[in-house]
Design an enzyme around this catalytic site. Sequence first.
Site, PDB file in Angstrom:
ATOM      1  N   HIS A  57       0.821  -1.215   0.000  1.00 19.96           N
ATOM      2  CA  HIS A  57       0.000   0.000   0.000  1.00 19.96           C
ATOM      3  C   HIS A  57       0.855   1.266   0.000  1.00 19.96           C
ATOM      4  CE1 HIS A  57      -3.238  -2.736   0.754  1.00 19.96           C
ATOM      5  NE2 HIS A  57      -2.797  -3.049   1.959  1.00 19.96           N
ATOM      6  N   HIS A 219      -7.329  -4.613  -0.852  1.00 22.31           N
ATOM      7  CA  HIS A 219      -6.741  -5.929  -1.105  1.00 22.31           C
ATOM      8  C   HIS A 219      -7.480  -6.660  -2.221  1.00 22.31           C
ATOM      9  CE1 HIS A 219      -6.239  -5.019   3.261  1.00 22.31           C
ATOM     10  NE2 HIS A 219      -4.993  -5.297   2.966  1.00 22.31           N
TER      11      HIS A 219
END
Length: 333
Positions: A57, A219
């Site tokens: 991320h 995700h």
Amino acid sequence: MKKLINDPRAVVNESVEGFGIAHADLVTVHPDPLFITRKDAPVQGKVGLVSGGGSGHEPLHAGFVGRGMLDAAVPGAVFTSPTPDQIIPATTAVNGGAGVLHIVKNYTGDVLNFETAAEMAEAEGVAVRSVLVNDDVAVEDSLYTAGRRGVGGTVFVERIAGAAAERGDDLDGVTAVAQRVVDSVRSMGVALAACTVPHAGVPSFDLAEDEIEIGIGIHGEPGRHRIAMEDADGITQRLLDPIVADLSLTSGDRTIVMVNGMGGTPASELYIMFRKVAQLLDGLSVTIERSLVGNYITALEMQGASLTILRVDQEMLELWDSPVHTAALRWGA
């Protein structure tokens, strides 16, 4: 799979090592167990801020370690929570005697592991508080959470709580500011194409060429709908409307807006989206006081974007504007 990597199992360690070399003036990398601290940690008398989560991320979280934001970041494997064995030493390393705040995204593994670490750190004499970021309006439950996911709002919590800690607020005060941000921030995302986790080697989900997923998680968790591809203005409206409704934004409200890339979206497309957000909020007589457009919380190379809106008061805005000096966010310092 084409990626600029060596061994898929070494991606996180090698990436963090490179990050530490590139930003050696700002951070210190602790390799075993793996965590990152600001160069001058611990800062005596200041509340320490610790966050973390699965890698993939970036720049969240390591990119936000430094003056005015985080004191430590704890990276797990790609899309996998860090362990208590990492979180505990990160917590003690940034304790300058004023206690530590954990900023935790609402994913089951993160919640459990940060709770365990907090208990262990308190047993070692460190005062620890926690706030849970759950800003994703797309779904109430997902594959990874009980309740809403923590996504782009995490950047706002880390920034404003970090500023409160930097000005000298005590642990209860910093925790209260962080919770106010959590209560006032909402996000929603869209995916145009999937990402590929290095050790998996295949896309994390399938989308047809003419399909997009509205409300996707960082995700690749399912969103609200899978629909036919639309133009940018239509997609932006689909992201904005649930946020406006959930925040009950009304005429006269002041906001900070982030249009965030998921890792594979050109800046030009993000600015097209921001343009529409600005038009729509102006139509509601809602003011955009500050903005971020770019990659701040990604999902590897996922093609897509997310929209985050924070309703601000004057104190939040002043904290936002105060000096910050990190690898990924920097002004006034």
